[in-house]
Design an enzyme around this catalytic site. Sequence first.
Site, PDB file in Angstrom:
ATOM      1  N   ASP A 208       0.868  -1.166   0.000  1.00  0.00           N
ATOM      2  CA  ASP A 208       0.000   0.000   0.000  1.00  0.00           C
ATOM      3  C   ASP A 208       0.911   1.223   0.000  1.00  0.00           C
ATOM      4  OD1 ASP A 208      -1.517   2.230   0.668  1.00  0.00           O
ATOM      5  OD2 ASP A 208      -2.968   1.045   1.795  1.00  0.00           O
ATOM      6  N   TYR A 233      -4.942  11.380  -3.707  1.00  0.00           N
ATOM      7  CA  TYR A 233      -5.292  12.665  -3.093  1.00  0.00           C
ATOM      8  C   TYR A 233      -4.275  13.148  -2.065  1.00  0.00           C
ATOM      9  CZ  TYR A 233      -7.484   9.321   0.187  1.00  0.00           C
ATOM     10  OH  TYR A 233      -7.730   8.261   1.017  1.00  0.00           O
ATOM     11  N   LYS A 234      -3.284  12.321  -1.731  1.00  0.00           N
ATOM     12  CA  LYS A 234      -2.274  12.763  -0.771  1.00  0.00           C
ATOM     13  C   LYS A 234      -1.181  13.509  -1.543  1.00  0.00           C
ATOM     14  CE  LYS A 234      -3.765   9.346   2.549  1.00  0.00           C
ATOM     15  NZ  LYS A 234      -3.741   7.939   2.949  1.00  0.00           N
TER      16      LYS A 234
HETATM   17  C1  LIG Z   1      -4.916   7.191   2.994  1.00  0.00           C
HETATM   18  C2  LIG Z   1      -4.803   5.726   3.144  1.00  0.00           C
HETATM   19  C3  LIG Z   1      -5.903   4.884   2.864  1.00  0.00           C
HETATM   20  C4  LIG Z   1      -7.235   5.480   2.496  1.00  0.00           C
HETATM   21  O1  LIG Z   1      -8.013   4.618   1.769  1.00  0.00           O
HETATM   22  P1  LIG Z   1      -9.306   5.173   1.000  1.00  0.00           P
HETATM   23  O2  LIG Z   1      -9.939   3.968   0.482  1.00  0.00           O
HETATM   24  O3  LIG Z   1      -8.830   6.152  -0.005  1.00  0.00           O
HETATM   25  O4  LIG Z   1     -10.157   5.883   2.016  1.00  0.00           O
HETATM   26  C5  LIG Z   1      -5.723   3.512   2.965  1.00  0.00           C
HETATM   27  N1  LIG Z   1      -4.530   2.990   3.336  1.00  0.00           N
HETATM   28  C6  LIG Z   1      -3.463   3.779   3.625  1.00  0.00           C
HETATM   29  C7  LIG Z   1      -2.177   3.171   4.018  1.00  0.00           C
HETATM   30  C8  LIG Z   1      -3.586   5.163   3.547  1.00  0.00           C
HETATM   31  O5  LIG Z   1      -2.547   5.944   3.841  1.00  0.00           O
END
Ligand SMILES: *Cc1c(COP(=O)(O)O)cnc(C)c1O
Length: 425
Positions: A208, A233-234
């Site tokens: 991830d 989005y980050k």
């Molecule tokens: C930001 C983040 C998410 C967010 O998941 P969404 O499905 O976009 O809400 C999941 N896993 C990690 C490690 C993140 O940093």
Amino acid sequence: MKFDISEAFAKELDSLDNLNFADRFYKANDVIYMDGNSLGLMPKAGEAALLSAVEDYKNLGIDGWTEARQPWFYVAEKLGARMAKIVGALEGEVVVTGSTTVNIHNLLATFYKPSSKRTKLLMDELNFPSDIYAAQGHLRLLGRPADDLVLLKSQDGVTLDEDDIIAAFNDDVALVLLPSVLYRSGQLLDIERLTAKAHEKGIIIGFDCCHSAGSIPHKFHEWDVDFAVWCCYKYLNGGPGSSAAMFINRRHHGTQPGLPGWFGSDKSRQFDMALEFEPAGSAGAWQTGTPHIFSMAPIGGSLDVFEEFGMGNVREKSLKMTSYLMFLIDSLLVEQHGFSIATPRELQRRGGHVALAHGTDAIRINACLKAHSVIPDFRFPNIIRLAPIALYNTYHEVWRVVDIIREIMVSKKYLSMDEKRGPVA
Ligand SMILES: *Cc1c(COP(=O)(O)O)cnc(C)c1O
């Protein structure tokens, strides 16, 4: 690099920096935005790309699927091909689709195939909760026992020891899913080494990369990672809830996707409407339904900015900025005001943010920073994350943030802040 604590030195660093794209982004004037690791600022090119998609919809209606300036029918693959360059993948190995959590469900459904011998899904206890919820839910769906999910322990509560991870690559492990950069401490794992070790044991491994995509250059293909997911989005500045992305190693193309749907079809056959699913021969096969065009359009504009700045330059400048930030924290906040840095020190072991820990008062200090127009974010129980973004922050802003923290500690202004957390962070 030798740093100095003076304000003049910060300004000198800025004057020597010929790569700052701050004017390509929207930001309120008096705000110091240090939260691009949670929600990146809006690039003007992202806004233009979104407005252009809206305009195409107005003018073209359904013909936008093929006639829009970025024909909607191909956007997921086209953006994927551009994104592939950012993460070190081949053109057909990345698709922009879904959301991170849903994509994790999809990839678990594809790659977690417990056999009589290999049943375990190995993750870690510091992982982002949503990833864990997805894994737990997936095991329930399969009727597997909950203890098929093995959560690696952290020795210090903030980082993972790679040797511990590798030691857990046992013969009963079917799949490993790890973060690239840990969302709290900012520790960066050695993706290449972990992938090689997992493969030695015949284990499939995915990452991830929400906290590394757009901050760190990757080489997913060369490192032979099986799959990866990340949000846009980050660090990637695609906007709130923008579509996420997936890397699927070419070796696995042809595997049946876990959550099939018609948009995963071979594009030339999709509208034949056959009842037999014929998957695309690329990562595109892992799409499920109709792409979210307005949540994808800004990503194209954002990628323009990255392509011009260069991923290597992003990482180089980010490391310089975070090194400078850590130097200022060490010099001014650690002994004097009880802070510590929870982020590993080595360059190759950290991502794009610095985790500033404070034993008892992190919530109030964080709130007080916001009251002083500094936007950090808080992660329970005691971490303030600060992310100076290579594209748009300045060294002087880094200096000011530390100076403001020092000032609110000296004046004890933070003591008047509420200890309650808001609903977000
Ligand atoms: C930001 C983040 C998410 C967010 O998941 P969404 O499905 O976009 O809400 C999941 N896993 C990690 C490690 C993140 O940093």
